[in-house]
Design a protein around this motif. Sequence first.
Motif, PDB file in Angstrom:
ATOM      1  N   THR A   1      37.341  37.770  37.914  1.00  0.00           N
ATOM      2  CA  THR A   1      38.675  38.179  38.324  1.00  0.00           C
ATOM      3  C   THR A   1      39.211  37.186  39.346  1.00  0.00           C
ATOM      4  O   THR A   1      38.451  36.636  40.148  1.00  0.00           O
ATOM      5  CB  THR A   1      38.680  39.593  38.936  1.00  0.00           C
ATOM      6  OG1 THR A   1      40.029  39.943  39.305  1.00  0.00           O
ATOM      7  CG2 THR A   1      37.800  39.683  40.173  1.00  0.00           C
ATOM      8  N   THR A   2      40.497  36.952  39.293  1.00  0.00           N
ATOM      9  CA  THR A   2      41.150  36.058  40.261  1.00  0.00           C
ATOM     10  C   THR A   2      42.193  36.818  41.085  1.00  0.00           C
ATOM     11  O   THR A   2      42.908  36.216  41.888  1.00  0.00           O
ATOM     12  CB  THR A   2      41.812  34.860  39.559  1.00  0.00           C
ATOM     13  OG1 THR A   2      42.768  35.343  38.600  1.00  0.00           O
ATOM     14  CG2 THR A   2      40.761  33.999  38.848  1.00  0.00           C
ATOM     15  N   ASN A   3      42.274  38.122  40.870  1.00  0.00           N
ATOM     16  CA  ASN A   3      43.281  38.910  41.581  1.00  0.00           C
ATOM     17  C   ASN A   3      42.665  40.153  42.234  1.00  0.00           C
ATOM     18  O   ASN A   3      43.301  41.203  42.308  1.00  0.00           O
ATOM     19  CB  ASN A   3      44.413  39.309  40.635  1.00  0.00           C
ATOM     20  CG  ASN A   3      43.896  39.989  39.361  1.00  0.00           C
ATOM     21  OD1 ASN A   3      42.769  40.497  39.340  1.00  0.00           O
ATOM     22  ND2 ASN A   3      44.715  39.986  38.320  1.00  0.00           N
ATOM     23  N   GLY A   4      41.433  40.014  42.675  1.00  0.00           N
ATOM     24  CA  GLY A   4      40.792  41.097  43.413  1.00  0.00           C
ATOM     25  C   GLY A   4      40.404  42.299  42.601  1.00  0.00           C
ATOM     26  O   GLY A   4      40.226  43.388  43.151  1.00  0.00           O
ATOM     27  N   GLY A   5      40.250  42.132  41.294  1.00  0.00           N
ATOM     28  CA  GLY A   5      39.803  43.234  40.445  1.00  0.00           C
ATOM     29  C   GLY A   5      40.914  43.935  39.683  1.00  0.00           C
ATOM     30  O   GLY A   5      40.643  44.898  38.967  1.00  0.00           O
ATOM     31  N   LYS A   6      42.147  43.445  39.788  1.00  0.00           N
ATOM     32  CA  LYS A   6      43.230  44.065  39.033  1.00  0.00           C
ATOM     33  C   LYS A   6      43.060  43.825  37.542  1.00  0.00           C
ATOM     34  O   LYS A   6      43.448  44.662  36.717  1.00  0.00           O
ATOM     35  CB  LYS A   6      44.579  43.524  39.510  1.00  0.00           C
ATOM     36  CG  LYS A   6      44.923  43.893  40.950  1.00  0.00           C
ATOM     37  CD  LYS A   6      46.256  43.297  41.368  1.00  0.00           C
ATOM     38  CE  LYS A   6      46.577  43.657  42.805  1.00  0.00           C
ATOM     39  NZ  LYS A   6      47.855  43.042  43.258  1.00  0.00           N
ATOM     40  N   SER A   7      42.467  42.701  37.175  1.00  0.00           N
ATOM     41  CA  SER A   7      42.186  42.390  35.784  1.00  0.00           C
ATOM     42  C   SER A   7      40.926  41.537  35.725  1.00  0.00           C
ATOM     43  O   SER A   7      40.585  40.838  36.677  1.00  0.00           O
ATOM     44  CB  SER A   7      43.366  41.665  35.116  1.00  0.00           C
ATOM     45  OG  SER A   7      43.610  40.428  35.782  1.00  0.00           O
ATOM     46  N   TRP A   8      40.223  41.594  34.571  1.00  0.00           N
ATOM     47  CA  TRP A   8      38.969  40.880  34.382  1.00  0.00           C
ATOM     48  C   TRP A   8      38.980  40.146  33.046  1.00  0.00           C
ATOM     49  O   TRP A   8      39.575  40.601  32.074  1.00  0.00           O
ATOM     50  CB  TRP A   8      37.782  41.843  34.408  1.00  0.00           C
ATOM     51  CG  TRP A   8      37.596  42.580  35.694  1.00  0.00           C
ATOM     52  CD1 TRP A   8      38.183  43.757  36.073  1.00  0.00           C
ATOM     53  CD2 TRP A   8      36.778  42.186  36.799  1.00  0.00           C
ATOM     54  NE1 TRP A   8      37.802  44.127  37.325  1.00  0.00           N
ATOM     55  CE2 TRP A   8      36.925  43.180  37.806  1.00  0.00           C
ATOM     56  CE3 TRP A   8      35.916  41.108  37.035  1.00  0.00           C
ATOM     57  CZ2 TRP A   8      36.256  43.126  39.014  1.00  0.00           C
ATOM     58  CZ3 TRP A   8      35.249  41.052  38.233  1.00  0.00           C
ATOM     59  CH2 TRP A   8      35.413  42.039  39.218  1.00  0.00           C
ATOM     60  N   THR A   9      38.300  39.013  33.014  1.00  0.00           N
ATOM     61  CA  THR A   9      38.130  38.267  31.769  1.00  0.00           C
ATOM     62  C   THR A   9      36.656  37.961  31.547  1.00  0.00           C
ATOM     63  O   THR A   9      35.875  37.971  32.496  1.00  0.00           O
ATOM     64  CB  THR A   9      38.910  36.938  31.809  1.00  0.00           C
ATOM     65  OG1 THR A   9      38.476  36.160  32.953  1.00  0.00           O
ATOM     66  CG2 THR A   9      40.391  37.179  31.888  1.00  0.00           C
TER      67      THR A   9
END
Length: 209
Positions: A201-209
């Motif tokens: 995640t690059t946004n603190g866990g808002k989205s994952w890849t």
Amino acid sequence: MNATAAHRRARMPLLAVFVAALIGFVPLAAAWPRQNVPFPAQATLASSGALPPSAYSELRWRLVGPFRGGWATMAAGVATEPNTFYIGTAGGGVWKTRDAGRTWRSIGKNLPPAIGAIAVAPSDPQTIYVGTGQVAPRYDMSTGCGVFKSTDGGRTWHSVGLRATLTIGRIWIDPHDANVVLVAAMGDPYKPSRARGIYRTTNGGKSWT
């Protein structure tokens, strides 16, 4: 002779054997050569030449608790606060000490009890990520429900996803950005799992890849 007295008399020979074995074992244990367990970092320090052996040769492991926390599976410290540590347990949730283990406090009552990973952001010690689910292979593993995050040093927590992973074994946080996180998940421990893998995640866990 009643049944209770007969039962007690039947147990006496076994008790005598146990006491005799114990008495014989005590002097044997006292004479047994003791081995000092070195710190894992000792070999690294010795090979790097950073510190002389006299600086760490007397260091020994000691139990610092918590005695009600259960089986501790990992620990994480705060670099800027040498006495602050967090531990995750297989069935007791997350615990925190601010005095190097003299006292411990259970934090995160809304977290699942089985914790598989915990990490403190180097750039922001108030930000903590916890991966749930027990990852040590055994017959009675407890699964979790994804990743939880705290931005106030563990006072409050909220879920940030990856619920399907069930068991998470490692979390890495970018040293310069607390929103960039890698998660290693084992998935279902008892069968092939599509949730098993590495997540980012690059946004603190808002989205994952």
